[in-house]
Design an enzyme around this catalytic site. Structure first.
Site, PDB file in Angstrom:
ATOM      1  N   TYR A 146      41.870  36.973  46.391  1.00 13.46           N
ATOM      2  CA  TYR A 146      41.217  36.959  47.766  1.00 13.46           C
ATOM      3  C   TYR A 146      39.808  36.826  47.343  1.00 13.46           C
ATOM      4  O   TYR A 146      38.846  36.577  48.238  1.00 13.46           O
ATOM      5  CB  TYR A 146      41.420  38.023  48.574  1.00 13.46           C
ATOM      6  CG  TYR A 146      42.982  38.163  49.223  1.00 13.46           C
ATOM      7  CD1 TYR A 146      43.094  37.411  50.450  1.00 13.46           C
ATOM      8  CD2 TYR A 146      43.932  38.456  48.505  1.00 13.46           C
ATOM      9  CE1 TYR A 146      44.365  37.320  51.042  1.00 13.46           C
ATOM     10  CE2 TYR A 146      45.212  38.270  49.032  1.00 13.46           C
ATOM     11  CZ  TYR A 146      45.269  37.833  50.369  1.00 13.46           C
ATOM     12  OH  TYR A 146      46.731  37.421  50.757  1.00 13.46           O
ATOM     13  N   GLY A 193      32.230  43.341  53.149  1.00 16.97           N
ATOM     14  CA  GLY A 193      31.433  42.474  52.226  1.00 16.97           C
ATOM     15  C   GLY A 193      30.271  43.226  51.676  1.00 16.97           C
ATOM     16  O   GLY A 193      30.078  44.340  51.954  1.00 16.97           O
ATOM     17  N   HIS A 206      32.341  52.112  47.116  1.00 17.20           N
ATOM     18  CA  HIS A 206      33.615  51.221  46.820  1.00 17.20           C
ATOM     19  C   HIS A 206      34.759  51.867  46.410  1.00 17.20           C
ATOM     20  O   HIS A 206      35.281  51.627  45.223  1.00 17.20           O
ATOM     21  CB  HIS A 206      32.850  50.123  45.858  1.00 17.20           C
ATOM     22  CG  HIS A 206      31.860  49.161  46.131  1.00 17.20           C
ATOM     23  ND1 HIS A 206      31.457  48.153  45.436  1.00 17.20           N
ATOM     24  CD2 HIS A 206      30.984  49.471  47.451  1.00 17.20           C
ATOM     25  CE1 HIS A 206      30.669  47.615  46.485  1.00 17.20           C
ATOM     26  NE2 HIS A 206      30.227  48.321  47.277  1.00 17.20           N
ATOM     27  N   ARG A 257      36.762  43.507  47.276  1.00 18.21           N
ATOM     28  CA  ARG A 257      35.537  44.297  47.331  1.00 18.21           C
ATOM     29  C   ARG A 257      35.820  45.680  47.458  1.00 18.21           C
ATOM     30  O   ARG A 257      35.513  46.447  46.463  1.00 18.21           O
ATOM     31  CB  ARG A 257      34.373  43.492  47.916  1.00 18.21           C
ATOM     32  CG  ARG A 257      33.076  44.379  47.453  1.00 18.21           C
ATOM     33  CD  ARG A 257      32.021  43.610  48.343  1.00 18.21           C
ATOM     34  NE  ARG A 257      30.785  44.167  47.974  1.00 18.21           N
ATOM     35  CZ  ARG A 257      30.051  45.467  48.788  1.00 18.21           C
ATOM     36  NH1 ARG A 257      30.899  45.793  49.810  1.00 18.21           N
ATOM     37  NH2 ARG A 257      28.949  45.983  48.585  1.00 18.21           N
ATOM     38  N   GLU A 293      35.614  40.529  56.126  1.00 17.96           N
ATOM     39  CA  GLU A 293      36.685  39.822  56.230  1.00 17.96           C
ATOM     40  C   GLU A 293      37.913  40.489  56.566  1.00 17.96           C
ATOM     41  O   GLU A 293      37.934  41.490  56.166  1.00 17.96           O
ATOM     42  CB  GLU A 293      36.858  38.629  55.013  1.00 17.96           C
ATOM     43  CG  GLU A 293      37.153  39.439  53.765  1.00 17.96           C
ATOM     44  CD  GLU A 293      37.002  38.713  52.622  1.00 17.96           C
ATOM     45  OE1 GLU A 293      38.218  38.493  51.998  1.00 17.96           O
ATOM     46  OE2 GLU A 293      35.934  38.125  52.061  1.00 17.96           O
TER      47      GLU A 293
END
Length: 704
Positions: A591, A575, A494, A556, A581
């Protein structure tokens, strides 16, 4: 006039408050709040269980009693919480109700907006202004949880004009130490139980998050040192690691990674052989196949398509377990292919190949018809590292980043020759997906300034820098490095990493990840879980919505950014386990992560912006995107495919899939100078940070 009206309103409120005190109107609570405790909730991010059409969650703490949050009508319970941005001791909550108040409700606090502690409750709410004092709770998130409405008819819900939270913020900014590398306790074909040694923290560890390969799979309390991750597949290798968090929301750096291959299940029966394999369409670069579905005692997980030459099978395509056909792309014109299809189940049992082998010859080379979408794919280069950022220089050659080796490589796509032009300084991998990621050039000035804009993980953070490229010597001039933006938190996964200049070269946009702390995404003071916008020299544009580098939030892990012909910014986002998305980015937009993943969770909440398209994670994990002649192209890793989607107004329509399983995992797509597209694969070694252990291709794709 506006400031004058605000002063008049403040004076009226003060006079009214004095009058109420003189009249003996009591506030609710067992004591008095400290006069020194400030209002903490003003303009903070708010999330609600639902919102009526007029009244989103963001109105509940905007300081204006003329606006309000309203829930959906005729539904109990309903809730709304505010994110204070840091852990606070909550001493007072002031609720200003519209007519649709709550007769029964509670006030809760939480460190993570998942586990709540009640600090006040009543079944005798009367609406109006309810000033709850002498409260005693600690948390970053504060919630009003209503269970019974004042107006119980079907046309009304709950309606709060203002939700004020008062207290004092803590000063704990020190994250826990990294937990010990997990060890295997037990495993089954679909679950793994691990244990680890405890983290330490100056205040105390409140919980542990367990991940496999960047996906959250278990959460336990700070006193628990073992956890089980379920919903796994048999006979699959996973990498497990642990993060610790404290009550202030600080998240540790990750533990080491434990690699576990789940045992096979007891299922040893392969699916039946797919039947009646035949071609339903043939072009110069692709063949569309169909077959009769296989059956299996447990379930068909998917299909593989092979080209058989002299008894040797080469995989050229794949399909999901529910499919009865697929399109095989990237073929050569006027060439004979020999297709065989197999089926496999979740325990990796594979059927025999279909018979007879299907012989198909592609059409002669011709212009790429518009209906074809994607035509030829030609390999122009290879690399043994993770190819991440990629740009085209004015002479048509390519520069790309090696994520794990930390080098920038110059590739001539006409000859396939390549050369490392230098190593970016101060880069550190994360034993996951950090390292040397984004690469961009300014379309308005590169011909004169030769700056390369680079995003990378350092030993302390993720950051954006620029370094000059010397086109004459074909080298990276590391001595010219300028650090443009620091303080983007890092973690094993991430980390985001994509860079994109606006078409006019005026602004540089960057995609960041939440650093495996979902609360970062909703905190507009954090640079994580965001799309960022800065000037080319690193300064903050005066019109940025939060007076820092943040342009949009609630993301994310941003992996793709691309502008369309109207100057609008599209974004691609990983996700967790439900869906990816594609978003159309607006200034200051929220978002939804972590409350919302794609369209799952509380995505109907007022204020959250819905994605324009979603993808099941198994068919997605999509990274790079690009726009070419009105179509959005989306490169997917786990999904091993390329999506092509028509941009129609603000919607994405006519979605097509290409290269499904043909080249494996796809990471990066960029426009090529001839109107085609560069496409880079991401096979092998893309989750371990080890240099030069990959097997990747860079391809030129002709698009219609």
């Amino acid at each position: 006039m506006r400031n004058g009206m605000q002063r008049i309103r403040a004076l009226i409120i003060t006079v009214c408050a004095v009058a109420l005190a003189v009249a003996g109107v009591a506030t609710i609570g067992a004591g008095t709040a400290s006069a020194a405790d400030p209002l903490l909730s003003l303009h903070k991010a708010a999330t609600a269980s639902s919102s009526g059409g007029c009244c989103g969650a963001s109105f509940v703490d905007d300081g204006d009693s003329a606006t309000r949050w309203a829930s959906a009508p005729n539904a109990d319970p309903q809730w709304i919480y505010v994110d204070l941005g840091a852990t606070a001791h909550v001493s007072r909550v002031r609720l200003q109700w519209d007519l649709s108040c709550a007769t029964a409700y509670e006030i809760d606090v939480s460190a993570d907006h998942k586990t709540w502690s009640k600090i006040y409750a009543t079944s005798a709410g009367k609406g109006g202004v309810e000033d709850l004092t002498a409260l005693d709770g600690t948390g970053r998130f504060v919630r009003m949880y209503g269970t019974e409405r004042c107006r119980a008819d079907a046309t009304h819900g709950y309606s709060l004009q203002e939700f004020g939270v008062y207290g004092t913020t803590g000063t704990d900014t020190t994250p826990p130490s990294a937990p010990g590398t997990p060890t295997l306790v037990s495993d089954t074909s679909n679950s793994v139980t691990v244990a680890w040694t405890a983290s330490t923290d100056d205040v105390g560890v409140s919980g542990y998050d367990v991940y496999h390969d960047g996906q959250l799979c278990a959460q336990v309390s700070g006193s628990t040192l073992t956890a089980t991750c379920g919903s796994l597949s048999p006979n699959v290798a996973y990498g497990f690691y642990v993060n610790a968090r404290d009550a202030a929301g600080n998240v540790s750096q990750p533990s080491g990674t434990l690699s576990v291959t789940t045992p096979p299940s007891n299922d040893t029966t392969p699916p039946t052989v797919p039947g009646s394999v035949h071609a339903t369409g043939v072009t110069s670069s692709g063949v569309t196949l169909a077959w009769t579905a296989s059956t299996d005692d447990v379930g068909v997980a998917g299909y593989r398509v092979y080209n058989v030459v002299n008894g040797t099978r080469t995989k050229v395509g794949s399909a999901d377990g529910t499919a009865t056909g697929t399109q095989v792309d990237g073929l050569s014109p006027n060439t004979a292919y020999h297709f065989q299809v197999t089926a496999y189940d979740g325990n990796a049992n594979e059927s025999a190949g279909s018979t007879p082998v299907l012989d198909v010859t592609t059409s002669p080379a011709s212009d790429c018809a518009p209906s074809q979408g994607v035509c030829t794919a030609t390999r122009v280069g290879t690399d043994d590292d993770v190819v991440w950022g990629l740009v085209t220089l004015p002479d048509g050659t390519i520069l790309f980043n090696e994520r794990d080796a930390h080098d920038i490589v110059h590739l001539n796509p006409k000859t396939g020759t390549k050369k490392s032009i230098g190593t970016v300084p101060n880069v550190q991998s994360t034993d996951g997906e950090g390292g040397l990621t984004g690469l961009e050039i300014n379309p308005a000035s590169f011909g004169s300034d030769h700056w390369l804009y680079i995003m990378h993980t350092s030993p302390s953070d993720n950051r954006i820098v620029r370094i000059k490229y010397d086109p004459t010597a074909d080298t990276l001039q590391t001595g010219t490095e300028q650090v443009l933006l620091t303080g983007i938190q890092r973690n094993k996964y991430h980390n985001g990493g994509r860079l994109r200049f606006s078409p006019d070269g005026e602004y540089l946009f960057a995609g960041t990840g939440d650093a495996q702390n979902g609360a970062n995404a909703q905190n507009t003071s954090s640079l994580n879980g965001k799309v960022l916008r800065i000037d080319p020299d690193g300064t903050i544009p005066a019109d940025n919505p939060f007076h820092n580098a943040v342009w949009s939030y609630g993301h994310r892990n941003v992996q793709g950014l691309a502008f369309d012909s109207q100057g609008r910014l599209w974004e691609q986002e990983f996700g967790n386990s439900v869906m990816d998305e594609t978003n159309l980015i607006t200034k200051g937009g929220d978002y939804g992560w972590p409350s919302c993943e794609g369209t799952s969770g509380t995505c109907g909440t007022g204020g959250f912006i819905a994605p324009k398209h979603t993808y099941p994670v198994a068919e997605g994990s999509c990274s790079g995107i690009t726009v070419i002649r009105g179509f959005l192209y989306v490169a997917c890793q786990r999904g091993t495919r390329l999506y092509r989607e028509r941009i129609s107004g603000s919607s994405l329509t006519d979605v097509q899939e290409f290269f499904n399983g043909t080249y494996g995992r796809l990471r990066t797509v960029e426009p090529a100078p001839d109107g085609g597209m560069w496409m880079a694969t991401s096979n092998g070694g893309d989750k371990d940070g080890t240099p030069h252990n990959s097997d990747n291709q860079i391809l030129h794709v002709t698009v219609s």
